[in-house]
Motif scaffolding. Structure first.
Motif, PDB file in Angstrom:
ATOM      1  N   ALA A 104       0.336   4.380  -2.696  1.00 28.55           N
ATOM      2  CA  ALA A 104       0.470   5.559  -2.060  1.00 28.55           C
ATOM      3  C   ALA A 104       1.248   6.412  -2.746  1.00 28.55           C
ATOM      4  O   ALA A 104       1.036   7.914  -2.841  1.00 28.55           O
ATOM      5  N   LEU A 105       2.486   6.131  -3.250  1.00 27.86           N
ATOM      6  CA  LEU A 105       3.572   7.111  -3.547  1.00 27.86           C
ATOM      7  C   LEU A 105       3.148   7.142  -4.912  1.00 27.86           C
ATOM      8  O   LEU A 105       3.828   8.202  -5.414  1.00 27.86           O
ATOM      9  N   ALA A 106       2.037   6.662  -5.556  1.00 25.95           N
ATOM     10  CA  ALA A 106       1.849   7.250  -6.708  1.00 25.95           C
ATOM     11  C   ALA A 106       1.328   8.416  -7.019  1.00 25.95           C
ATOM     12  O   ALA A 106       1.037   9.251  -7.936  1.00 25.95           O
ATOM     13  N   GLY A 107       0.752   9.171  -5.790  1.00 25.56           N
ATOM     14  CA  GLY A 107       0.130  10.381  -5.760  1.00 25.56           C
ATOM     15  C   GLY A 107       0.743  11.223  -4.597  1.00 25.56           C
ATOM     16  O   GLY A 107       0.231  12.316  -4.631  1.00 25.56           O
ATOM     17  N   PHE A 108       1.549  10.715  -3.785  1.00 23.75           N
ATOM     18  CA  PHE A 108       1.839  11.618  -2.440  1.00 23.75           C
ATOM     19  C   PHE A 108       3.587  11.382  -2.615  1.00 23.75           C
ATOM     20  O   PHE A 108       4.029  10.169  -2.756  1.00 23.75           O
ATOM     21  N   GLU A 109       4.359  12.495  -2.444  1.00 22.63           N
ATOM     22  CA  GLU A 109       5.625  12.427  -2.269  1.00 22.63           C
ATOM     23  C   GLU A 109       6.022  11.906  -0.874  1.00 22.63           C
ATOM     24  O   GLU A 109       5.192  11.843  -0.018  1.00 22.63           O
ATOM     25  N   ILE A 145      12.939   4.617   5.573  1.00 20.95           N
ATOM     26  CA  ILE A 145      12.439   3.407   4.865  1.00 20.95           C
ATOM     27  C   ILE A 145      11.576   3.957   3.487  1.00 20.95           C
ATOM     28  O   ILE A 145      11.785   3.536   2.487  1.00 20.95           O
ATOM     29  N   ILE A 146      10.738   4.966   3.933  1.00 18.02           N
ATOM     30  CA  ILE A 146       9.881   5.784   2.698  1.00 18.02           C
ATOM     31  C   ILE A 146      10.991   6.191   1.734  1.00 18.02           C
ATOM     32  O   ILE A 146      10.760   6.127   0.546  1.00 18.02           O
ATOM     33  N   TRP A 147      12.199   6.917   2.402  1.00 13.02           N
ATOM     34  CA  TRP A 147      13.044   7.493   1.582  1.00 13.02           C
ATOM     35  C   TRP A 147      13.857   6.877   0.530  1.00 13.02           C
ATOM     36  O   TRP A 147      13.821   6.948  -0.683  1.00 13.02           O
ATOM     37  N   VAL A 148      14.306   5.756   1.090  1.00 14.13           N
ATOM     38  CA  VAL A 148      15.361   4.837   0.351  1.00 14.13           C
ATOM     39  C   VAL A 148      14.384   3.745  -0.524  1.00 14.13           C
ATOM     40  O   VAL A 148      15.000   3.401  -1.422  1.00 14.13           O
ATOM     41  N   GLU A 149      13.335   3.556  -0.380  1.00 15.22           N
ATOM     42  CA  GLU A 149      12.492   2.775  -1.219  1.00 15.22           C
ATOM     43  C   GLU A 149      12.483   3.458  -2.379  1.00 15.22           C
ATOM     44  O   GLU A 149      11.865   2.930  -3.482  1.00 15.22           O
ATOM     45  N   GLN A 150      12.718   4.733  -2.566  1.00 15.40           N
ATOM     46  CA  GLN A 150      12.745   5.434  -4.069  1.00 15.40           C
ATOM     47  C   GLN A 150      13.773   5.055  -4.972  1.00 15.40           C
ATOM     48  O   GLN A 150      13.616   5.076  -6.259  1.00 15.40           O
ATOM     49  N   PHE A 151      14.853   4.395  -4.465  1.00 13.50           N
ATOM     50  CA  PHE A 151      15.795   4.068  -5.277  1.00 13.50           C
ATOM     51  C   PHE A 151      16.524   2.765  -4.920  1.00 13.50           C
ATOM     52  O   PHE A 151      17.297   2.180  -5.729  1.00 13.50           O
ATOM     53  N   PHE A 187       0.836  -1.172   0.186  1.00 12.72           N
ATOM     54  CA  PHE A 187      -0.141   0.091   0.091  1.00 12.72           C
ATOM     55  C   PHE A 187       0.721   1.282   0.013  1.00 12.72           C
ATOM     56  O   PHE A 187       0.504   2.411  -0.356  1.00 12.72           O
ATOM     57  N   ILE A 188       1.946   1.127   0.566  1.00 13.77           N
ATOM     58  CA  ILE A 188       2.986   2.376   0.527  1.00 13.77           C
ATOM     59  C   ILE A 188       3.382   2.460  -1.003  1.00 13.77           C
ATOM     60  O   ILE A 188       3.398   3.828  -1.365  1.00 13.77           O
ATOM     61  N   HIS A 189       3.721   1.583  -1.709  1.00  7.69           N
ATOM     62  CA  HIS A 189       4.007   1.511  -3.071  1.00  7.69           C
ATOM     63  C   HIS A 189       2.956   2.277  -3.784  1.00  7.69           C
ATOM     64  O   HIS A 189       2.977   3.079  -4.788  1.00  7.69           O
ATOM     65  N   TRP A 235      -5.507   7.303  -2.757  1.00  3.41           N
ATOM     66  CA  TRP A 235      -6.311   7.683  -1.895  1.00  3.41           C
ATOM     67  C   TRP A 235      -6.742   6.608  -1.105  1.00  3.41           C
ATOM     68  O   TRP A 235      -6.861   6.658   0.229  1.00  3.41           O
ATOM     69  N   TRP A 236      -7.098   5.414  -1.819  1.00  4.95           N
ATOM     70  CA  TRP A 236      -7.551   4.256  -1.048  1.00  4.95           C
ATOM     71  C   TRP A 236      -6.482   3.697  -0.135  1.00  4.95           C
ATOM     72  O   TRP A 236      -6.369   3.104   0.823  1.00  4.95           O
ATOM     73  N   ALA A 237      -5.217   3.713  -0.828  1.00  5.17           N
ATOM     74  CA  ALA A 237      -4.066   3.143  -0.127  1.00  5.17           C
ATOM     75  C   ALA A 237      -3.643   3.815   1.268  1.00  5.17           C
ATOM     76  O   ALA A 237      -3.326   3.497   2.433  1.00  5.17           O
ATOM     77  N   ILE A 238      -3.748   5.395   1.044  1.00  6.71           N
ATOM     78  CA  ILE A 238      -3.310   6.176   2.254  1.00  6.71           C
ATOM     79  C   ILE A 238      -4.349   6.025   3.350  1.00  6.71           C
ATOM     80  O   ILE A 238      -4.082   6.135   4.617  1.00  6.71           O
TER      81      ILE A 238
END
Length: 358
Positions: A36-41, A92-98, A32-34, A236-239
């Motif tokens: 949610a990251l499609a719409g939120f930084e 975790i959220i930040w490093v998952e970007q790369f 769900f984090i993955h 939105w559903w994910a967050i």
């Protein structure tokens, strides 16, 4: 290491449900984090998630009549929120970007080993408990096996430097999670008899972490660049799921479990969460599950069994079975002795009578 359940709220059913929340729900948050990251930084995601969850939980506590504005509760809750949620989850959220998600899961799983190293009040129990020690290291090895095919890719020459930096940050995040959890277990929540409520402390943890995320997101320009209309419905559903299930339900369950179960036992969620993530990936994203991953899942589940060996008195199952077989052998020996002591007769009646008696 054995924990005795009390008659109040620490029933086996309640503990089982709480473990199910941190095992299954937190395992699903990777997915769900993955989404949610499609719409939120990244940091804006943390800001919305934890601020909303904290405010909702504080509102619920106010309706229940709990004391909300207690200086000690806010201080301890703020410290735990920064360590557990802002530092560890933010990294975790930040490093998952790369970084590959497998490598992130492996480094996060190292928290279970840090628990046994840093939990000083339980050093004697932990280091003298062979099943726990073996289980912790076997579980970490299982997580490495689970994502073994992705580790080689992580150290590709073009990405090696970024991944090494990410691994270092994740190690610091795992340490922050461990320190915050142990602080929560021994110092963070009110003692019995005090008027403060641990749920209020949990709410402040999330709210203060959300404020820290908001400040960071604003400094990075994520707040100014946010356009709600461009966020897809799936985000939105994910967050929403992350707020209610990942934060309010699962995080509250985790903080409560730290008070009623051994910390090393609670930390097993870092081994089980990747299993749930892999299974969800196979189910929803049709990702293939290899033979080595199936073996890894078995190793991880066996490690969790070892860690819980004494906590749930699993050895007694084998002891009872052994006693049963011993009793049957003794009974058979007695029969054989009686039969051997009866004089043989030509018509065999004495022996037949002995058989009928047994």
């Amino acid at each position: 290491m054995t924990t005795v359940f009390t008659k109040d709220s620490h029933s086996r059913a309640t503990v089982f449900v709480a473990f199910a929340m941190i095992y299954i729900v937190w395992g699903s948050t990777f997915f769900f984090i993955h989404k949610a990251l499609a719409g939120f930084e990244p940091f804006l995601l943390g800001a919305v998630r934890f601020s909303t969850a904290g405010l909702l939980l504080l509102g619920w506590c106010a309706l229940k009549g709990y004391r909300i504005f207690d200086g000690s509760t806010i201080f301890h809750g703020g410290l735990m929120g920064l360590l557990l949620l802002f530092v560890d989850n933010g990294i975790i959220i930040w490093v998952e970007q790369f970084m590959p998600s497998g490598l992130v899961a492996i480094m996060s799983a190292s928290a279970a080993i840090w628990f046994i190293i840093l939990d000083k009040p339980n050093w004697k129990a932990n280091f003298h408990n062979l099943p726990v020690v073996v289980g912790l290291f076997m579980g970490f090895f299982g997580v490495v096996m689970l994502f073994g095919d992705r580790i080689a890719q992580a150290f590709d020459a073009s990405e090696r430097q970024a991944n090494i930096m990410g691994m270092t940050l994740l190690l610091l995040g795992a340490l922050a999670w461990t320190v915050g959890s142990l602080y929560s277990k021994y110092f963070g929540n009110p003692k019995s008899g005090e008027k403060r409520n641990s749920m209020v402390s949990t709410a402040w943890q999330m709210l203060i972490a959300g404020i820290a995320f908001t400040i960071t997101a604003a400094a990075r320009g994520e707040v100014a660049n946010f356009q709600p209309a461009s966020v897809p419905p799936s985000a939105w559903w994910a967050i929403t799921y992350l707020i209610f299930m990942g934060s309010i339900v699962a995080y509250s369950s985790y903080i409560w479990l730290l008070q009623v179960r051994p910390a090393t036992e609670v930390s097993t969620h870092t081994y089980v969460n990747p299993i749930v993530a892999v299974l969800l990936g196979a189910w929803f994203a049709h990702e293939a599950v290899t033979t080595s991953q199936v073996i890894a899942l078995t190793v991880i589940l066996a490690s969790v069994l070892l860690i819980n060996w004494e906590a749930y008195n699993l050895a007694s199952l084998f002891t009872k079975r052994s006693k049963r077989f011993t009793h049957l052998r003794e009974k058979a020996n007695i029969r054989a002795t009686i039969r051997a002591s009866i004089p043989a007769r030509s018509d065999g009646k004495a022996r037949d009578t002995a058989k009928d008696e047994f």
